[in-house]
Design an enzyme around this catalytic site. Structure first.
Site, PDB file in Angstrom:
ATOM      1  N   GLY A  29       0.841  -1.202   0.000  1.00 29.65           N
ATOM      2  CA  GLY A  29       0.000   0.000   0.000  1.00 29.65           C
ATOM      3  C   GLY A  29       0.871   1.246   0.000  1.00 29.65           C
ATOM      4  O   GLY A  29       2.103   1.162   0.112  1.00 29.65           O
ATOM      5  N   SER A  30       0.207   2.391  -0.085  1.00 30.05           N
ATOM      6  CA  SER A  30       0.954   3.648  -0.275  1.00 30.05           C
ATOM      7  C   SER A  30       1.715   4.073   0.985  1.00 30.05           C
ATOM      8  O   SER A  30       2.700   4.797   0.896  1.00 30.05           O
ATOM      9  CB  SER A  30      -0.015   4.756  -0.704  1.00 30.05           C
ATOM     10  OG  SER A  30      -1.015   4.939   0.298  1.00 30.05           O
ATOM     11  N   THR A  31       1.302   3.599   2.150  1.00 31.49           N
ATOM     12  CA  THR A  31       2.046   3.943   3.380  1.00 31.49           C
ATOM     13  C   THR A  31       3.238   3.010   3.531  1.00 31.49           C
ATOM     14  O   THR A  31       4.377   3.452   3.729  1.00 31.49           O
ATOM     15  CB  THR A  31       1.126   3.856   4.613  1.00 31.49           C
ATOM     16  OG1 THR A  31      -0.094   4.549   4.345  1.00 31.49           O
ATOM     17  CG2 THR A  31       1.798   4.443   5.847  1.00 31.49           C
ATOM     18  N   ASP A  85       3.282  -2.426   8.163  1.00 34.39           N
ATOM     19  CA  ASP A  85       2.259  -2.367   7.125  1.00 34.39           C
ATOM     20  C   ASP A  85       1.200  -1.332   7.466  1.00 34.39           C
ATOM     21  O   ASP A  85       1.053  -0.946   8.619  1.00 34.39           O
ATOM     22  CB  ASP A  85       1.586  -3.758   6.989  1.00 34.39           C
ATOM     23  CG  ASP A  85       0.879  -3.920   5.654  1.00 34.39           C
ATOM     24  OD1 ASP A  85       0.368  -5.020   5.378  1.00 34.39           O
ATOM     25  OD2 ASP A  85       0.832  -2.933   4.873  1.00 34.39           O
ATOM     26  N   ALA A  87      -2.868   0.288   7.065  1.00 26.53           N
ATOM     27  CA  ALA A  87      -4.216  -0.212   7.350  1.00 26.53           C
ATOM     28  C   ALA A  87      -5.228   0.776   6.774  1.00 26.53           C
ATOM     29  O   ALA A  87      -4.913   1.947   6.554  1.00 26.53           O
ATOM     30  CB  ALA A  87      -4.444  -0.366   8.848  1.00 26.53           C
ATOM     31  N   LYS A  98      -7.929  -4.146   6.752  1.00 27.81           N
ATOM     32  CA  LYS A  98      -6.918  -4.038   5.696  1.00 27.81           C
ATOM     33  C   LYS A  98      -7.486  -4.671   4.441  1.00 27.81           C
ATOM     34  O   LYS A  98      -8.518  -5.327   4.490  1.00 27.81           O
ATOM     35  CB  LYS A  98      -5.635  -4.760   6.133  1.00 27.81           C
ATOM     36  CG  LYS A  98      -4.858  -3.986   7.178  1.00 27.81           C
ATOM     37  CD  LYS A  98      -3.647  -4.743   7.662  1.00 27.81           C
ATOM     38  CE  LYS A  98      -2.704  -5.054   6.528  1.00 27.81           C
ATOM     39  NZ  LYS A  98      -2.376  -3.876   5.693  1.00 27.81           N
ATOM     40  N   GLU A 107      -0.898 -10.586   3.413  1.00 22.86           N
ATOM     41  CA  GLU A 107      -0.590  -9.725   4.565  1.00 22.86           C
ATOM     42  C   GLU A 107      -0.932 -10.448   5.861  1.00 22.86           C
ATOM     43  O   GLU A 107      -0.148 -10.474   6.807  1.00 22.86           O
ATOM     44  CB  GLU A 107      -1.390  -8.428   4.476  1.00 22.86           C
ATOM     45  CG  GLU A 107      -0.909  -7.489   3.394  1.00 22.86           C
ATOM     46  CD  GLU A 107      -1.816  -6.292   3.225  1.00 22.86           C
ATOM     47  OE1 GLU A 107      -3.012  -6.387   3.578  1.00 22.86           O
ATOM     48  OE2 GLU A 107      -1.331  -5.255   2.754  1.00 22.86           O
TER      49      GLU A 107
END
Ligand code: DER
Length: 234
Positions: A29-31, A85, A87, A98, A107
């Protein structure tokens, strides 16, 4: 600060928990992307060494490969030191939603194998209860008779005003996960009551592979907001 800048702040803070020699679950994901970039940068600078990454998606695998992060998998590393990771939602007990990126199965497998799971979010992800943001609660299902499974899911949460929708990709085709499955997104109007009961009920449906509620899995949440960083421990 933009949302992406907040994501980056949370991600960089989480990477401070990484020590040389660790086996790391690399999120999706982008984070999480910022965290993987940062790990690659520290490896390149020699500030980190002997890291093995366990990616949670093909996308993260490609990103990590391009950064030169040594990779392996759960078969070879069933015990992971730390996962970082993002959320989609974080409730006050550090329960997560998620999977809006479609990677929830890998994940959950990777993060379930970790001693520590640091969740990194910007403050917009904080919710009072899971499913409360009106956004999707993802469920990975087998493609075989997905409508049958989607209807069972919708009926399971009819008291919460649930609508179950097949996730499509940008071409309008069913989205296919890294594992060759479909995603049915649940949209709830009210909370689903006891989360463990809801989780068990979802997993009892034969066509369901896994769902996007990560209950009692995150050990730490790093929340980046306009007023600074908050670190919440389980
Ligand atoms: O799809 C996923 O599980 C992602 O980790 C998601 O939960 C967070 O994605 P974001 O960091 O792009 O908001």
């Amino acid at each position: 600060l933009t949302q992406d800048e907040l994501k980056k702040i949370a991600a960089y803070k989480a990477v401070e928990f990484v020590e040389s020699g660790m086996v790391l679950g690399l999120g999706t994901g982008s984070t999480a992307k910022h965290a993987v970039d940062r790990i690659g940068e520290l490896l390149r600078q020699g500030k980190l060494s002997n890291i093995i990454g366990i990616p949670t998606s093909k996308k993260t695998q490609e990103q990590a490969l391009s950064l030169g992060i040594p990779l392996s998998d759960l078969d070879n590393h069933p015990n992971i030191d730390l996962a970082i990771d993002g959320a989609d939602e974080v409730d006050p007990h550090l329960n997560l939603v998620k999977g809006r990126g479609g990677s929830l199965l890998r994940e959950k497998m990777v993060e379930g194998a970790c001693k520590k799971f640091v969740c990194i979010v910007d403050e917009s992800k904080l919710v009072k209860y899971l499913g409360g943001s009106g956004l999707a609660m993802p469920v990975e299902v087998v493609p075989f008779c997905w409508k049958f499974t989607a209807n069972k899911l919708q009926n399971l949460f009819e008291d919460s005003g649930c609508v179950a929708k097949l996730r499509n990709d940008y071409k309008g085709e069913p989205f296919v996960t890294d594992n060759g499955n479909y995603i049915v997104d649940l949209y709830l109007k009210k909370d689903m009551g006891d989360l463990q009961v809801a989780s068990d009920a979802i997993l009892r449906i034969a066509g369901v592979v896994e769902h996007g509620m990560f209950l009692d899995m995150a050990t730490t949440a790093i929340i980046a907001g306009e007023l600074g960083i908050t670190i919440k421990n389980k």
